[in-house]
Design a protein around this motif. Structure first.
Motif, PDB file in Angstrom:
ATOM      1  N   THR A   1     -28.955 -25.275  44.445  1.00  0.00           N
ATOM      2  CA  THR A   1     -28.758 -26.718  44.285  1.00  0.00           C
ATOM      3  C   THR A   1     -27.528 -27.037  43.426  1.00  0.00           C
ATOM      4  N   TYR A   2     -26.711 -26.038  43.169  1.00  0.00           N
ATOM      5  CA  TYR A   2     -25.557 -26.178  42.278  1.00  0.00           C
ATOM      6  C   TYR A   2     -24.624 -27.313  42.708  1.00  0.00           C
ATOM      7  N   VAL A   3     -24.228 -27.318  43.965  1.00  0.00           N
ATOM      8  CA  VAL A   3     -23.265 -28.315  44.443  1.00  0.00           C
ATOM      9  C   VAL A   3     -23.863 -29.721  44.338  1.00  0.00           C
ATOM     10  N   ARG A   4     -25.131 -29.865  44.671  1.00  0.00           N
ATOM     11  CA  ARG A   4     -25.775 -31.170  44.550  1.00  0.00           C
ATOM     12  C   ARG A   4     -25.744 -31.638  43.091  1.00  0.00           C
ATOM     13  N   LYS A   5     -26.023 -30.740  42.161  1.00  0.00           N
ATOM     14  CA  LYS A   5     -25.995 -31.080  40.737  1.00  0.00           C
ATOM     15  C   LYS A   5     -24.578 -31.454  40.290  1.00  0.00           C
ATOM     16  N   VAL A   6     -23.590 -30.666  40.720  1.00  0.00           N
ATOM     17  CA  VAL A   6     -22.199 -30.950  40.357  1.00  0.00           C
ATOM     18  C   VAL A   6     -21.775 -32.307  40.906  1.00  0.00           C
ATOM     19  N   LYS A   7     -22.095 -32.569  42.167  1.00  0.00           N
ATOM     20  CA  LYS A   7     -21.723 -33.856  42.766  1.00  0.00           C
ATOM     21  C   LYS A   7     -22.403 -35.014  42.040  1.00  0.00           C
ATOM     22  N   SER A   8     -23.648 -34.830  41.651  1.00  0.00           N
ATOM     23  CA  SER A   8     -24.370 -35.882  40.914  1.00  0.00           C
ATOM     24  C   SER A   8     -23.687 -36.180  39.581  1.00  0.00           C
ATOM     25  N   MET A  25     -17.098 -23.662  49.099  1.00  0.00           N
ATOM     26  CA  MET A  25     -16.766 -22.380  48.484  1.00  0.00           C
ATOM     27  C   MET A  25     -17.600 -22.156  47.227  1.00  0.00           C
ATOM     28  N   LEU A  26     -17.764 -23.211  46.413  1.00  0.00           N
ATOM     29  CA  LEU A  26     -18.589 -23.085  45.215  1.00  0.00           C
ATOM     30  C   LEU A  26     -20.010 -22.692  45.587  1.00  0.00           C
ATOM     31  N   SER A  27     -20.522 -23.312  46.622  1.00  0.00           N
ATOM     32  CA  SER A  27     -21.883 -23.032  47.069  1.00  0.00           C
ATOM     33  C   SER A  27     -22.031 -21.595  47.556  1.00  0.00           C
ATOM     34  N   GLU A  28     -21.041 -21.117  48.275  1.00  0.00           N
ATOM     35  CA  GLU A  28     -21.137 -19.796  48.896  1.00  0.00           C
ATOM     36  C   GLU A  28     -20.750 -18.645  47.963  1.00  0.00           C
ATOM     37  N   LYS A  29     -19.753 -18.855  47.102  1.00  0.00           N
ATOM     38  CA  LYS A  29     -19.194 -17.721  46.360  1.00  0.00           C
ATOM     39  C   LYS A  29     -19.284 -17.830  44.851  1.00  0.00           C
ATOM     40  N   TYR A  30     -19.491 -19.011  44.314  1.00  0.00           N
ATOM     41  CA  TYR A  30     -19.427 -19.184  42.865  1.00  0.00           C
ATOM     42  C   TYR A  30     -20.815 -19.311  42.252  1.00  0.00           C
ATOM     43  N   ALA A  31     -21.634 -20.145  42.860  1.00  0.00           N
ATOM     44  CA  ALA A  31     -22.915 -20.511  42.254  1.00  0.00           C
ATOM     45  C   ALA A  31     -24.038 -19.599  42.705  1.00  0.00           C
ATOM     46  N   GLU A  32     -24.939 -19.327  41.782  1.00  0.00           N
ATOM     47  CA  GLU A  32     -26.155 -18.599  42.121  1.00  0.00           C
ATOM     48  C   GLU A  32     -27.283 -19.563  42.467  1.00  0.00           C
ATOM     49  N   ASP A  33     -27.250 -20.753  41.907  1.00  0.00           N
ATOM     50  CA  ASP A  33     -28.261 -21.789  42.127  1.00  0.00           C
ATOM     51  C   ASP A  33     -27.993 -22.484  43.463  1.00  0.00           C
ATOM     52  N   LEU A  50     -22.088 -29.133  33.567  1.00  0.00           N
ATOM     53  CA  LEU A  50     -23.321 -28.498  34.037  1.00  0.00           C
ATOM     54  C   LEU A  50     -23.460 -27.092  33.452  1.00  0.00           C
ATOM     55  N   GLU A  51     -22.418 -26.290  33.576  1.00  0.00           N
ATOM     56  CA  GLU A  51     -22.475 -24.892  33.135  1.00  0.00           C
ATOM     57  C   GLU A  51     -22.685 -24.762  31.626  1.00  0.00           C
ATOM     58  N   SER A  52     -22.180 -25.722  30.870  1.00  0.00           N
ATOM     59  CA  SER A  52     -22.241 -25.623  29.407  1.00  0.00           C
ATOM     60  C   SER A  52     -23.343 -26.484  28.789  1.00  0.00           C
ATOM     61  N   GLY A  53     -24.203 -27.059  29.633  1.00  0.00           N
ATOM     62  CA  GLY A  53     -25.232 -27.936  29.070  1.00  0.00           C
ATOM     63  C   GLY A  53     -24.619 -29.076  28.291  1.00  0.00           C
ATOM     64  N   ASN A  54     -23.616 -29.698  28.911  1.00  0.00           N
ATOM     65  CA  ASN A  54     -22.860 -30.786  28.277  1.00  0.00           C
ATOM     66  C   ASN A  54     -22.219 -30.334  26.961  1.00  0.00           C
ATOM     67  N   PHE A  55     -21.612 -29.137  27.011  1.00  0.00           N
ATOM     68  CA  PHE A  55     -20.863 -28.531  25.908  1.00  0.00           C
ATOM     69  C   PHE A  55     -21.753 -28.001  24.782  1.00  0.00           C
ATOM     70  N   LYS A  56     -23.065 -27.837  25.028  1.00  0.00           N
ATOM     71  CA  LYS A  56     -23.972 -27.465  23.944  1.00  0.00           C
ATOM     72  C   LYS A  56     -24.727 -26.158  24.162  1.00  0.00           C
TER      73      LYS A  56
END
Length: 181
Positions: free
Chosen positions: A166-173, A156-164, A88-94
């Motif tokens: 919907t981040y956790v939902r995207k990661v889980k998907s 923890m990712l939702s509260e302290k790591y991600a600014e988005d 997610l963070e790297s746009g699939n490494f691109k």
């Protein structure tokens, strides 16, 4: 020659990190002798071997198999979640950040922990290779998110790591789609 000097610098850095780990093993040294010298030498060699492995893997093109193997080698907790984060963070490494900074997690340069980052470029940490980015994430995880259940980790990712939001939902998907393949 430059690669050798850089490798030696990274090896020394890793040995400094090892010092923190060895503290528990060597604590009895000041109280009458160290009975763990062989264990210490073995741990030192393991750290050197790990740094060499990370360095060599980073020379190879990034792909899912190499990333997952490195995550396993580094004992990263919740590797399928971390791999999904990386995608997610790297746009699939691109993404530009991944290509230009070898930064696959959107990591900023840390102020209070050991890091494998070489500096800051465009507001984000930059690394010698993609494998050092993964190692830096493993260091971050051990410092700030170790021993959590998967649900606690995601929270923890939702509260302290991600600014988005919907981040956790995207990661889980992403993690679920990987698990199904």
């Amino acid at each position: 020659m430059k690669d050798l000097k850089l490798f030696i610098a990274y090896a020394l850095f890793a040995l400094c990190l090892l010092g923190v780990c060895m503290w528990g093993i060597t604590q009895d040294y000041k109280y009458g002798g160290n009975h763990h010298e062989e264990e210490i030498e073995e741990v030192k060699q393991d750290v050197i071997d790990l740094v060499i492995y990370v360095h060599e893997v980073g020379k190879q093109e990034i792909n899912a198999e190499r990333v997952l193997t490195l995550l396993d080698t580094l004992n990263v907790e919740h590797p399928h979640i971390v791999f999904a984060q990386m995608r997610l963070e790297s746009g699939n490494f691109k993404s530009d950040l991944a290509k230009n900074n070898d930064n696959f997690f959107g990591m900023e340069y840390p102020r209070q922990r050991a890091t494998m980052a070489q500096g800051v470029d465009r507001g984000y940490a930059y690394y010698r290779s993609w494998s050092y980015s993964v190692l830096d994430y493993a260091i971050w995880q051990r410092r700030y998110a170790s021993g959590l259940t998967e649900d606690e980790y995601l929270e923890m990712l939702s509260e302290k790591y991600a600014e988005d939001k919907t981040y956790v939902r995207k990661v889980k998907s992403i993690a679920d789609s990987i698990s199904c393949n």
